[in-house]
Design a protein around this motif. Structure first.
Motif, PDB file in Angstrom:
ATOM      1  N   GLU A  76       0.821  -1.205   0.000  1.00  0.00           N
ATOM      2  CA  GLU A  76       0.000   0.000   0.000  1.00  0.00           C
ATOM      3  C   GLU A  76       0.860   1.264   0.000  1.00  0.00           C
ATOM      4  O   GLU A  76       0.691   2.188   0.804  1.00  0.00           O
ATOM      5  CB  GLU A  76      -0.965   0.015   1.186  1.00  0.00           C
ATOM      6  CG  GLU A  76      -2.113  -0.971   1.053  1.00  0.00           C
ATOM      7  CD  GLU A  76      -3.262  -0.678   2.007  1.00  0.00           C
ATOM      8  OE1 GLU A  76      -2.997  -0.293   3.156  1.00  0.00           O
ATOM      9  OE2 GLU A  76      -4.429  -0.824   1.591  1.00  0.00           O
ATOM     10  N   LYS A  77       1.794   1.304  -0.922  1.00  0.00           N
ATOM     11  CA  LYS A  77       2.610   2.498  -1.132  1.00  0.00           C
ATOM     12  C   LYS A  77       3.206   2.416  -2.531  1.00  0.00           C
ATOM     13  O   LYS A  77       3.046   1.405  -3.242  1.00  0.00           O
ATOM     14  CB  LYS A  77       3.710   2.607  -0.083  1.00  0.00           C
ATOM     15  CG  LYS A  77       4.801   1.534  -0.188  1.00  0.00           C
ATOM     16  CD  LYS A  77       5.910   1.781   0.824  1.00  0.00           C
ATOM     17  CE  LYS A  77       7.050   0.777   0.653  1.00  0.00           C
ATOM     18  NZ  LYS A  77       8.177   1.085   1.570  1.00  0.00           N
ATOM     19  N   CYS A 108       0.630   7.833  -5.858  1.00  0.00           N
ATOM     20  CA  CYS A 108      -0.300   7.628  -4.737  1.00  0.00           C
ATOM     21  C   CYS A 108      -1.703   8.106  -5.098  1.00  0.00           C
ATOM     22  O   CYS A 108      -2.694   7.430  -4.818  1.00  0.00           O
ATOM     23  CB  CYS A 108       0.203   8.376  -3.511  1.00  0.00           C
ATOM     24  SG  CYS A 108       1.591   7.588  -2.656  1.00  0.00           S
ATOM     25  N   LEU A 115      -6.229   6.070   0.579  1.00  0.00           N
ATOM     26  CA  LEU A 115      -5.238   6.529   1.545  1.00  0.00           C
ATOM     27  C   LEU A 115      -5.134   8.052   1.526  1.00  0.00           C
ATOM     28  O   LEU A 115      -5.305   8.684   0.489  1.00  0.00           O
ATOM     29  CB  LEU A 115      -3.862   5.931   1.241  1.00  0.00           C
ATOM     30  CG  LEU A 115      -3.693   4.423   1.405  1.00  0.00           C
ATOM     31  CD1 LEU A 115      -2.281   4.016   1.030  1.00  0.00           C
ATOM     32  CD2 LEU A 115      -3.997   3.988   2.832  1.00  0.00           C
ATOM     33  N   TYR A 116      -4.835   8.620   2.689  1.00  0.00           N
ATOM     34  CA  TYR A 116      -4.565  10.056   2.765  1.00  0.00           C
ATOM     35  C   TYR A 116      -3.285  10.317   1.991  1.00  0.00           C
ATOM     36  O   TYR A 116      -2.250   9.683   2.228  1.00  0.00           O
ATOM     37  CB  TYR A 116      -4.436  10.461   4.229  1.00  0.00           C
ATOM     38  CG  TYR A 116      -4.221  11.930   4.454  1.00  0.00           C
ATOM     39  CD1 TYR A 116      -5.049  12.881   3.859  1.00  0.00           C
ATOM     40  CD2 TYR A 116      -3.191  12.375   5.268  1.00  0.00           C
ATOM     41  CE1 TYR A 116      -4.858  14.228   4.072  1.00  0.00           C
ATOM     42  CE2 TYR A 116      -2.993  13.723   5.493  1.00  0.00           C
ATOM     43  CZ  TYR A 116      -3.825  14.641   4.882  1.00  0.00           C
ATOM     44  OH  TYR A 116      -3.629  15.975   5.088  1.00  0.00           O
ATOM     45  N   TYR A 119       0.063  10.837   3.714  1.00  0.00           N
ATOM     46  CA  TYR A 119       0.553   9.629   4.376  1.00  0.00           C
ATOM     47  C   TYR A 119       1.163   8.670   3.364  1.00  0.00           C
ATOM     48  O   TYR A 119       2.266   8.148   3.567  1.00  0.00           O
ATOM     49  CB  TYR A 119      -0.590   8.943   5.123  1.00  0.00           C
ATOM     50  CG  TYR A 119      -0.225   7.584   5.671  1.00  0.00           C
ATOM     51  CD1 TYR A 119       0.552   7.472   6.813  1.00  0.00           C
ATOM     52  CD2 TYR A 119      -0.621   6.410   5.026  1.00  0.00           C
ATOM     53  CE1 TYR A 119       0.915   6.230   7.318  1.00  0.00           C
ATOM     54  CE2 TYR A 119      -0.263   5.172   5.520  1.00  0.00           C
ATOM     55  CZ  TYR A 119       0.499   5.087   6.666  1.00  0.00           C
ATOM     56  OH  TYR A 119       0.865   3.857   7.143  1.00  0.00           O
ATOM     57  N   CYS A 120       0.464   8.434   2.263  1.00  0.00           N
ATOM     58  CA  CYS A 120       0.970   7.539   1.225  1.00  0.00           C
ATOM     59  C   CYS A 120       2.311   8.036   0.697  1.00  0.00           C
ATOM     60  O   CYS A 120       3.260   7.261   0.524  1.00  0.00           O
ATOM     61  CB  CYS A 120      -0.046   7.424   0.092  1.00  0.00           C
ATOM     62  SG  CYS A 120       0.508   6.411  -1.305  1.00  0.00           S
ATOM     63  N   GLN A 123       5.099   7.448   3.256  1.00  0.00           N
ATOM     64  CA  GLN A 123       5.459   6.034   3.331  1.00  0.00           C
ATOM     65  C   GLN A 123       6.292   5.626   2.125  1.00  0.00           C
ATOM     66  O   GLN A 123       7.247   4.864   2.242  1.00  0.00           O
ATOM     67  CB  GLN A 123       4.188   5.188   3.409  1.00  0.00           C
ATOM     68  CG  GLN A 123       3.412   5.335   4.699  1.00  0.00           C
ATOM     69  CD  GLN A 123       4.188   4.817   5.896  1.00  0.00           C
ATOM     70  OE1 GLN A 123       4.727   5.580   6.680  1.00  0.00           O
ATOM     71  NE2 GLN A 123       4.266   3.513   6.038  1.00  0.00           N
ATOM     72  N   ASP A 151      -3.819  15.399  13.788  1.00  0.00           N
ATOM     73  CA  ASP A 151      -3.142  14.438  12.916  1.00  0.00           C
ATOM     74  C   ASP A 151      -1.642  14.514  13.177  1.00  0.00           C
ATOM     75  O   ASP A 151      -0.892  15.204  12.490  1.00  0.00           O
ATOM     76  CB  ASP A 151      -3.467  14.771  11.449  1.00  0.00           C
ATOM     77  CG  ASP A 151      -2.700  13.889  10.467  1.00  0.00           C
ATOM     78  OD1 ASP A 151      -2.346  12.755  10.846  1.00  0.00           O
ATOM     79  OD2 ASP A 151      -2.469  14.336   9.332  1.00  0.00           O
ATOM     80  N   GLN A 165      -4.194   7.879   8.063  1.00  0.00           N
ATOM     81  CA  GLN A 165      -3.809   7.097   6.902  1.00  0.00           C
ATOM     82  C   GLN A 165      -4.904   7.063   5.839  1.00  0.00           C
ATOM     83  O   GLN A 165      -4.608   6.939   4.653  1.00  0.00           O
ATOM     84  CB  GLN A 165      -3.482   5.657   7.324  1.00  0.00           C
ATOM     85  CG  GLN A 165      -2.377   5.547   8.360  1.00  0.00           C
ATOM     86  CD  GLN A 165      -2.103   4.108   8.750  1.00  0.00           C
ATOM     87  OE1 GLN A 165      -2.435   3.164   8.040  1.00  0.00           O
ATOM     88  NE2 GLN A 165      -1.486   3.924   9.917  1.00  0.00           N
ATOM     89  N   GLU A 166      -6.154   7.153   6.275  1.00  0.00           N
ATOM     90  CA  GLU A 166      -7.279   6.941   5.377  1.00  0.00           C
ATOM     91  C   GLU A 166      -7.761   8.255   4.768  1.00  0.00           C
ATOM     92  O   GLU A 166      -7.907   9.254   5.460  1.00  0.00           O
ATOM     93  CB  GLU A 166      -8.443   6.267   6.124  1.00  0.00           C
ATOM     94  CG  GLU A 166      -8.060   4.965   6.830  1.00  0.00           C
ATOM     95  CD  GLU A 166      -7.490   5.184   8.219  1.00  0.00           C
ATOM     96  OE1 GLU A 166      -7.333   6.360   8.634  1.00  0.00           O
ATOM     97  OE2 GLU A 166      -7.187   4.186   8.897  1.00  0.00           O
ATOM     98  N   GLU A 167      -8.042   8.213   3.472  1.00  0.00           N
ATOM     99  CA  GLU A 167      -8.496   9.396   2.758  1.00  0.00           C
ATOM    100  C   GLU A 167      -9.882   9.844   3.218  1.00  0.00           C
ATOM    101  O   GLU A 167     -10.211  11.031   3.170  1.00  0.00           O
ATOM    102  CB  GLU A 167      -8.509   9.108   1.250  1.00  0.00           C
ATOM    103  CG  GLU A 167      -9.048  10.229   0.380  1.00  0.00           C
ATOM    104  CD  GLU A 167      -8.228  11.503   0.453  1.00  0.00           C
ATOM    105  OE1 GLU A 167      -8.803  12.579   0.227  1.00  0.00           O
ATOM    106  OE2 GLU A 167      -7.018  11.418   0.763  1.00  0.00           O
TER     107      GLU A 167
END
Length: 311
Positions: A76-77, A108, A115-116, A119-120, A123, A151, A165-167
């Motif tokens: 997930e990146k 991303c 994903l936010y 954050y992506c 990572q 955050d 982490q989540e959009e």
């Protein structure tokens, strides 16, 4: 595999070795040699595209990768298009040339809509310094009930609720905006104070104790309770069945001072002045005593002449 070449390779064609490479070593299988137009190519790129046009295209070319970005859906990146041993950002060769992007952020945005984005990107870039956006969100997403959190990493500050982490998590510029949107059933000042880990310079009613309480000293548990800027207003509106001076004194932890009005001392059947000292003062009136502006008003209730009525 790799490319096997010798001095006569100019007359030879590339063929697939079925192990991830196209070779031009003259050792193609007989069925390919008998039908070269069906199996073999003059250019390496054409051979690789025909037989290894997916995950193994770059490997087939024998190149180190484009250095562009592609998605690793297991992690997930996004990772760069190069063998893992080349560097920490490398995630192997891209599945197709169409899946490459010029930046981790673009990769991303295209591939990890859930994903936010910040954050992506952090990572993908292995940015261990990423400390979150500093914006605010509903704390219950990360186990913080009935307040908004920032955050950022919890170890940074009490206000931090964890890196988003989540959009789909809605972010707000400040705690007040978050509280208004996410906890509209709470008093906004109360929600903000709990979110920012502070107390309010306000008062709320404790009707059981028959006084008001400072939220700065004893934070309220009921986040929807009405708040007042001062003890006097709180007492007048919320503890109206007892005398205002008594309620304020109890709230502030001070000794009540008499009002200099009059009240009935029912034990002595006399009217007494609400003050400390010698007669006609009868001491500070009780919390429930009814007060009168003058001794005459008080004496009328007892139906006694003023001269005989007072202490």
């Amino acid at each position: 595999g790799g490319l096997g070449e010798d001095s006569s390779n100019s007359t030879r064609l590339f063929y697939p070795d079925w192990e991830g490479a196209c070779l031009r070593d003259g050792n193609e299988p007989t069925y390919m040699a008998l039908s070269p137009s069906s199996w073999m190519f003059e250019d390496l790129e054409d051979c690789c595209a025909r037989y290894y046009g997916g995950w193994n295209y770059q490997q087939c070319l024998g190149e180190p990768g484009s250095g562009l970005w592609h998605a690793d859906f297991m992690l997930e990146k996004c990772v760069t298009d190069c063998p893992p041993e080349v560097g920490p950002l490398c995630g192997g060769f891209a599945p197709t040339r169409n899946s490459l992007f010029t930046s981790a952020r673009e990769c991303c945005t295209t591939n990890f809509a859930w994903l936010y984005i910040e954050y992506c990107e952090s990572q993908s870039l292995l940015n261990t310094c990423y400390a979150g956006s500093g914006l605010w969100y509903r704390g219950s997403y990360h186990g913080q009930q009935n307040r908004c959190v920032q955050d950022c990493k919890p170890e940074q500050d009490e206000k931090c609720g964890g890196i988003v982490q989540e959009e789909w998590v809605t972010l707000y510029e400040d705690a007040s905006e978050c509280c208004k949107s996410e906890f509209d059933w709470q008093v906004n000042d109360m929600c903000v104070s709990r979110s920012t880990v502070t107390t309010t310079a306000t008062y709320y009613a404790d009707k059981t104790a028959q006084k008001c309480v400072s939220d700065a000293e004893t934070p309220a548990n009921d986040l929807a309770i009405e708040l007042y800027d001062d003890a006097k207003t709180c007492c007048a509106r919320e503890i109206s069945w007892i005398r205002l001076e008594i309620c304020v004194a109890e709230t502030m932890g001070t000794i009540a001072v008499g009002s200099n009005n009059w009240y009935i001392d029912w034990v002595k059947q006399k009217c007494a002045k609400d003050c400390e000292g010698s007669a006609p003062c009868g001491g500070v009136a009780s919390a429930y005593a009814e007060l009168y502006d003058t001794s005459s008003d008080c004496c009328k209730i007892l139906n006694v002449d003023d001269k005989e009525c007072t202490l």
